[in-house]
Scaffold this motif. Structure first.
Motif, PDB file in Angstrom:
ATOM      1  N   CYS A  60       0.833  -1.208   0.000  1.00 62.27           N
ATOM      2  CA  CYS A  60       0.000   0.000   0.000  1.00 62.27           C
ATOM      3  C   CYS A  60       0.869   1.260   0.000  1.00 62.27           C
ATOM      4  CB  CYS A  60      -0.928   0.022   1.213  1.00 62.27           C
ATOM      5  SG  CYS A  60      -2.235  -1.204   1.096  1.00 62.27           S
ATOM      6  N   CYS A  61       1.926   1.259   0.791  1.00 62.58           N
ATOM      7  CA  CYS A  61       2.817   2.429   0.861  1.00 62.58           C
ATOM      8  C   CYS A  61       3.516   2.651  -0.472  1.00 62.58           C
ATOM      9  CB  CYS A  61       3.829   2.262   1.972  1.00 62.58           C
ATOM     10  SG  CYS A  61       3.097   2.361   3.608  1.00 62.58           S
ATOM     11  N   TRP A  62       3.906   1.590  -1.121  1.00 63.16           N
ATOM     12  CA  TRP A  62       4.628   1.685  -2.393  1.00 63.16           C
ATOM     13  C   TRP A  62       3.749   2.347  -3.472  1.00 63.16           C
ATOM     14  CZ3 TRP A  62       9.378  -0.063  -4.459  1.00 63.16           C
ATOM     15  CH2 TRP A  62       9.452  -0.018  -5.846  1.00 63.16           C
ATOM     16  N   PHE A  63       2.484   1.913  -3.567  1.00 63.42           N
ATOM     17  CA  PHE A  63       1.616   2.404  -4.617  1.00 63.42           C
ATOM     18  C   PHE A  63       0.902   3.704  -4.272  1.00 63.42           C
ATOM     19  CE2 PHE A  63       2.146  -1.957  -6.078  1.00 63.42           C
ATOM     20  CZ  PHE A  63       2.400  -1.724  -7.418  1.00 63.42           C
ATOM     21  N   ASN A  64       1.013   4.163  -3.054  1.00 61.24           N
ATOM     22  CA  ASN A  64       0.392   5.415  -2.672  1.00 61.24           C
ATOM     23  C   ASN A  64       1.367   6.589  -2.741  1.00 61.24           C
ATOM     24  OD1 ASN A  64      -2.168   4.419  -2.249  1.00 61.24           O
ATOM     25  ND2 ASN A  64      -1.737   3.889  -0.119  1.00 61.24           N
ATOM     26  N   ARG A  65       2.500   6.382  -3.331  1.00 55.18           N
ATOM     27  CA  ARG A  65       3.510   7.449  -3.446  1.00 55.18           C
ATOM     28  C   ARG A  65       3.113   8.460  -4.469  1.00 55.18           C
ATOM     29  NH1 ARG A  65       9.386   4.587  -2.992  1.00 55.18           N
ATOM     30  NH2 ARG A  65       9.101   3.853  -0.897  1.00 55.18           N
TER      31      ARG A  65
END
Length: 65
Positions: A60-65
């Motif tokens: 989730c953190c990777w794609f919410n950048r």
């Protein structure tokens, strides 16, 4: 003709008691082994669950950048 000895002094009775005690010990060891296996499986599932949470959070953190 009856003997004055009790049943517990009979060699056959002693062998039966001995066999029963040995069976109880084997049963106890089987239960302990199964408990240990279940504890290890639970620990493995806990680690797996934590890893899944970590991966999902990372994803989730990777794609919410």
């Amino acid at each position: 003709m009856q003997s004055n000895r009790s049943d517990s002094s009979c060699p056959i009775t002693r062998r039966v008691y001995s066999f029963t005690a040995a069976s109880d010990l084997r049963g106890k060891h089987r239960v302990q082994a199964e408990l240990k296996r279940l504890e290890q499986e639970a620990k493995s599932l806990e680690v797996s669950s934590r890893l899944n949470v970590f991966l999902a959070t990372s994803y989730c953190c990777w794609f919410n950048r």
